[in-house]
Design a protein around this motif. Structure first.
Motif, PDB file in Angstrom:
ATOM      1  N   PHE A  68      10.159  -4.130  -8.833  1.00 47.10           N
ATOM      2  CA  PHE A  68      10.667  -3.934  -7.481  1.00 47.10           C
ATOM      3  C   PHE A  68      10.712  -2.447  -7.160  1.00 47.10           C
TER       4      PHE A  68
ATOM      5  N   ALA B 280      12.604  -5.533  -1.263  1.00 49.67           N
ATOM      6  CA  ALA B 280      11.618  -6.326  -1.983  1.00 49.67           C
ATOM      7  C   ALA B 280      12.298  -7.254  -2.977  1.00 49.67           C
ATOM      8  N   MET B 281      13.369  -6.789  -3.592  1.00 50.34           N
ATOM      9  CA  MET B 281      14.119  -7.628  -4.517  1.00 50.34           C
ATOM     10  C   MET B 281      14.727  -8.816  -3.773  1.00 50.34           C
TER      11      MET B 281
END
Length: 209
Positions: free
Chosen positions: A197, A202-203
């Protein structure tokens, strides 16, 4: 449904932006315990190494390691008020909790220090297992699986160091690495985490599709 029932976070460098503090105190600790001081350039080089490689490069006396760790934990607790969480972390943890994901923190730091940095955000965390030995996280991962009654295939470890990836692999769970912590992203990638990540956003997209 979220892809993982249990997400185990490392703390320093993953949820908390403590790297600037660590760099600021490193040379004072080196003087106190008799290992090598580092220039800014040398410090950056160490960010591409594993924990064992860093200890070898800085010539940290193994017999002094427990005293060094104990000292650093006390200093870290004293600095808790000035250690921020990364932007987006409070919202991410709350969203995971609300989606039914069990959130845990396994850290080499003390639970008191972790709680002091997190403040009210701590309500999103179901389990803590802190005070891990520098290379003792695998056992804590296995213990967390038993505590939460989650199968290894339904758990994910997220950290910012090579030892986090190694410990997850030893415990039989998937590992994810973040690119904003202590270890450089390219060094983490060489150890083949299941996920990488580069941002909290994005995580979130991966954990809460």
């Amino acid at each position: 449904m979220p892809p993982y029932r249990l997400v185990i976070f490392d703390f320093d460098g993953t949820l908390a932006d403590s790297f600037p503090w660590f760099q600021s105190v490193f040379n004072d600790v080196a003087d106190r315990f008799g290992f090598a001081r580092l220039s800014p350039e040398e410090f950056q080089e160490l960010r591409g190494l594993s924990g064992r490689e860093i200890m070898a490069r800085t010539k940290v006396p193994l017999w002094r390691l427990p005293a060094i760790v104990n000292h650093m934990r006390k200093e870290k607790l004293a600095a808790a008020a000035s250690t921020p969480l990364f932007v987006g972390v409070p919202e991410l943890l709350a969203s995971l909790r609300d989606a039914g994901v069990t959130v845990a923190i396994i850290s080499s730091d003390t639970e008191a220090s972790v709680r002091a940095v997190m403040g009210p955000v701590v309500d999103s965390v179901a389990h803590f297992d802190c005070g891990a030995a520098l290379f003792g996280k695998a056992a804590k991962f296995r213990r967390m699986l038993k505590r939460t009654h989650v199968a290894p295939g339904e758990a994910l470890s997220i950290g910012d160091e090579i030892r986090d990836i190694e410990a997850a692999r030893e415990a039989g769970i998937a590992s994810a690495a973040v690119g904003w912590g202590y270890t450089l992203p390219e060094a983490l990638a060489r150890h083949s985490p299941a996920l990488m990540f580069q941002s909290v956003e994005a995580m979130r997209a991966a954990l809460l599709p």
